[in-house]
Design a protein around this motif. Structure first.
Motif, PDB file in Angstrom:
ATOM      1  N   LEU A 148      10.694  -7.900   3.775  1.00  0.00           N
ATOM      2  CA  LEU A 148       9.981  -6.721   3.290  1.00  0.00           C
ATOM      3  C   LEU A 148       9.568  -6.926   1.835  1.00  0.00           C
ATOM      4  O   LEU A 148      10.209  -7.659   1.084  1.00  0.00           O
ATOM      5  CB  LEU A 148      10.882  -5.478   3.360  1.00  0.00           C
ATOM      6  CG  LEU A 148      11.311  -4.981   4.741  1.00  0.00           C
ATOM      7  CD1 LEU A 148      12.418  -3.942   4.597  1.00  0.00           C
ATOM      8  CD2 LEU A 148      10.115  -4.401   5.493  1.00  0.00           C
ATOM      9  N   ILE A 168       7.616  -4.350  -1.456  1.00  0.00           N
ATOM     10  CA  ILE A 168       7.106  -3.035  -1.867  1.00  0.00           C
ATOM     11  C   ILE A 168       6.047  -3.255  -2.935  1.00  0.00           C
ATOM     12  O   ILE A 168       6.228  -4.067  -3.847  1.00  0.00           O
ATOM     13  CB  ILE A 168       8.235  -2.153  -2.436  1.00  0.00           C
ATOM     14  CG1 ILE A 168       9.421  -2.098  -1.476  1.00  0.00           C
ATOM     15  CG2 ILE A 168       7.707  -0.754  -2.752  1.00  0.00           C
ATOM     16  CD1 ILE A 168       9.124  -1.440  -0.160  1.00  0.00           C
ATOM     17  N   CYS A 221       4.469  -0.434   1.770  1.00  0.00           N
ATOM     18  CA  CYS A 221       5.494  -1.383   2.179  1.00  0.00           C
ATOM     19  C   CYS A 221       4.852  -2.431   3.090  1.00  0.00           C
ATOM     20  O   CYS A 221       4.026  -2.092   3.957  1.00  0.00           O
ATOM     21  CB  CYS A 221       6.617  -0.660   2.922  1.00  0.00           C
ATOM     22  SG  CYS A 221       7.858  -1.751   3.649  1.00  0.00           S
ATOM     23  N   LEU A 251       3.787   4.516   2.660  1.00  0.00           N
ATOM     24  CA  LEU A 251       5.101   5.139   2.613  1.00  0.00           C
ATOM     25  C   LEU A 251       5.031   6.658   2.502  1.00  0.00           C
ATOM     26  O   LEU A 251       5.930   7.361   2.978  1.00  0.00           O
ATOM     27  CB  LEU A 251       5.909   4.565   1.435  1.00  0.00           C
ATOM     28  CG  LEU A 251       6.357   3.107   1.591  1.00  0.00           C
ATOM     29  CD1 LEU A 251       7.086   2.638   0.340  1.00  0.00           C
ATOM     30  CD2 LEU A 251       7.244   2.937   2.822  1.00  0.00           C
TER      31      LEU A 251
END
Length: 545
Positions: free
Chosen positions: A355, A357, A364, A378
């Motif tokens: 993942l 951000i 994401c 998000l």
């Protein structure tokens, strides 16, 4: 008695050989001025008798060598006089001394000092001897070695010894490869390289012998690869390990016993909380206080038997995003008295491997086992885009600080760069190995890539040249840049945590853990490193500058 004498002579012969090796390996790290001083001091040390040593350091009662050991010393003096050729300095200039022989002085020192380790009382006596020797600078050795806790049991940490004394003691007690010294020949400035390689006998498979040694004569582990594929060992600059923001080492301060293999770790911006992802759950730890640790919370995610593969914390510390061996990402609200899932994001892929951000915390990115990169909003909790290109699982991901480019690595042996504004692939780098980890330098144009093959490659994002680093002995499982951009860490199946200088890969420090190191993170203030282990635990390191 004859057999015993023969064995003793063989032992002392081996010590003399190793003394030559350590001199050859350590002296290149010094400045030219200090090299000259040390070589001259070593030459003088060869001529020192036990009587002169006792008189020099002013210690009463230090026993002279028995006649048999005096005979051994004479024998060794002749044997070691053959010497070991000194390697050229980084500058290419030869060393001031052509060779370093053994000499009866060093061997007498070895025999006398080694005998002091039999008991606590004798060890205390030897520390007094060593302190007195260190205070005597008339022999010209002005540099010191500071003992670290790695030598606990040999001498008290913090004891300062003259370089000759500590070299002898290392060889009396351990093989050089086991003797880890925190600061080598410390002087007003640190040496230009802390140590060239933690594996002094390592050779890089598949490389010709002409590339196996750097200019210093030691085994090379960092290579510059030009646009036409030519590889050359990297001559590290004088300030490779100097300056603000460059660590000296890292020390373990906490062990977090998660109870399952720790595949994912992250540390909060406040550096108070660590999150460890294992089988079916994420555990939350408070590391703000010393002492043994128990988790302060457990976040049950996915199915009980599925592993967490990645967890990312938003900078405000109020939201945690978790992905792993499931088609669903969990978004946790940490601001409530009891953490709770506030949303779940479901894609068509059976698993999420990594993942990222976005810098504005609005988006994401999920690396999926089907090769796709899924982009999630998000705020609205919706899928807004997919980047398609990897022909096998997308294993790792990072994003540029300005939020305009995304870098992904895959099990299809490729690294790809994506334009987040236009939604298209910009670059593709092809390798002969699967990509297991990568990181984008926060301050520069460098991308570090960890390979299944054990290599770490540092690519310039707009030029064809790169660096190839060879210290891991197995696949490189995780990689993370410090936020200052001056260094990065990698971890591997070989149980190692390696810290490297950006971009050319001078080895800053190395830590050997008890099992494969699967994951890592660095705190935003660059003060802490967290690793996750196959030994069902996480380790928190404090970075020492």
């Amino acid at each position: 008695a004859s057999a015993s004498l023969s064995l003793s002579i063989s032992l002392q012969t081996e010590i003399a050989k190793r003394l030559n090796v350590i001199c050859a390996q350590l002296i290149p790290f010094l400045s030219q001025e200090h090299q000259q001083q040390v070589v001259q001091a070593m030459e003088r040390a060869k001529q020192v008798t036990m009587g002169e040593l006792n008189a020099s350091i002013g210690v009463r009662g230090l026993p002279p060598l028995p006649p048999t050991q005096q005979l051994q010393a004479q024998h060794l003096s002749q044997h070691a006089a053959q010497g070991l050729a000194m390697a050229p300095h980084h500058s290419g200039l030869p060393h001031p001394g052509l060779a370093l022989g053994g000499g009866s002085g060093l061997l007498a020192l070895s025999g006398a000092l080694g005998a002091q380790l039999a008991s606590k009382e004798e060890r205390a006596h030897f520390e007094a001897v060593a302190a007195a020797a260190a205070a005597e600078h008339h022999r010209g050795i002005t540099n010191k070695i500071i003992l670290t806790d790695h030598l606990t049991g040999l001498l008290t940490p913090g004891t300062e010894l003259s370089s000759a004394v500590i070299m002898v003691q290392c060889f009396n007690r351990w093989d050089y490869n086991e003797c880890v010294i925190g600061s080598i020949f410390q002087s007003k400035q640190r040496p230009n390289v802390g140590y060239e390689s933690p594996h002094p006998h390592m050779r890089v498979p598949g490389l010709p012998a002409s590339l196996q040694s750097a200019a210093s004569g030691k085994p090379a582990y960092s290579f510059h690869v030009s646009a036409d594929g030519q590889m050359q060992p990297v001559p590290f600059p004088p300030d490779a390990l100097l300056g603000p923001g460059i660590p000296r080492h890292a020390r373990q301060i906490h062990t977090l016993s998660h109870g399952e293999v720790v595949c994912a770790v992250t540390i909060s911006t406040s550096t108070r909380h660590v999150y460890t992802g294992g089988k079916g759950c994420v555990k939350v730890w408070d590391i703000s206080q010393p002492g043994s640790k128990s988790p302060m919370a457990q976040l049950d995610c996915l199915n009980r038997d599925n592993y967490i593969r990645s967890c990312k914390l938003l900078p405000d510390g109020r939201t945690l995003i978790v992905g792993g061996e499931a088609s669903t990402l969990s978004i946790w609200d940490l601001a409530t008295p009891t953490p709770r899932i506030k949303a779940e994001l479901t894609s068509s892929a059976p698993a999420c491997y990594a993942l990222a951000i976005s810098p504005d915390n609005k988006v994401c990115f999920s690396c999926c086992s089907d090769g796709n990169i899924v982009v999630w909003d998000l705020h609205n909790q919706t899928l807004v885009r997919q980047f398609q290109g990897h022909t096998d699982g997308a294993s790792c991901i990072d994003i540029s600080n300005d939020g305009t480019k995304l870098w992904t690595g895959g099990l299809d042996n490729t690294v790809r760069c994506w334009d987040l504004r236009e939604g298209r692939q910009l670059q593709q780098h092809d390798f002969t190995s699967q990509i297991f980890s990568l990181g984008y330098c926060p301050t520069g144009e460098w991308l570090a890539v960890g390979m299944e093959s054990s290599n770490v490659e540092v690519l310039h994002v707009s030029k064809p040249d790169k660096y190839q680093l060879h210290l891991h002995e197995s696949c490189v499982l995780s990689l993370k840049f410090a936020y200052c951009g001056k260094w990065f860490v990698s971890t591997g199946k070989d149980n190692l945590l390696n810290a490297w200088r950006t971009p050319y890969g001078s080895s800053i420090f190395q830590s050997k853990e008890s099992s494969s190191v699967l994951s890592c993170d660095i705190s935003p203030d660059d003060q802490f490193i967290v690793t996750g282990s196959g030994d069902k635990k996480a380790t928190v390191y404090e970075v020492i500058y």
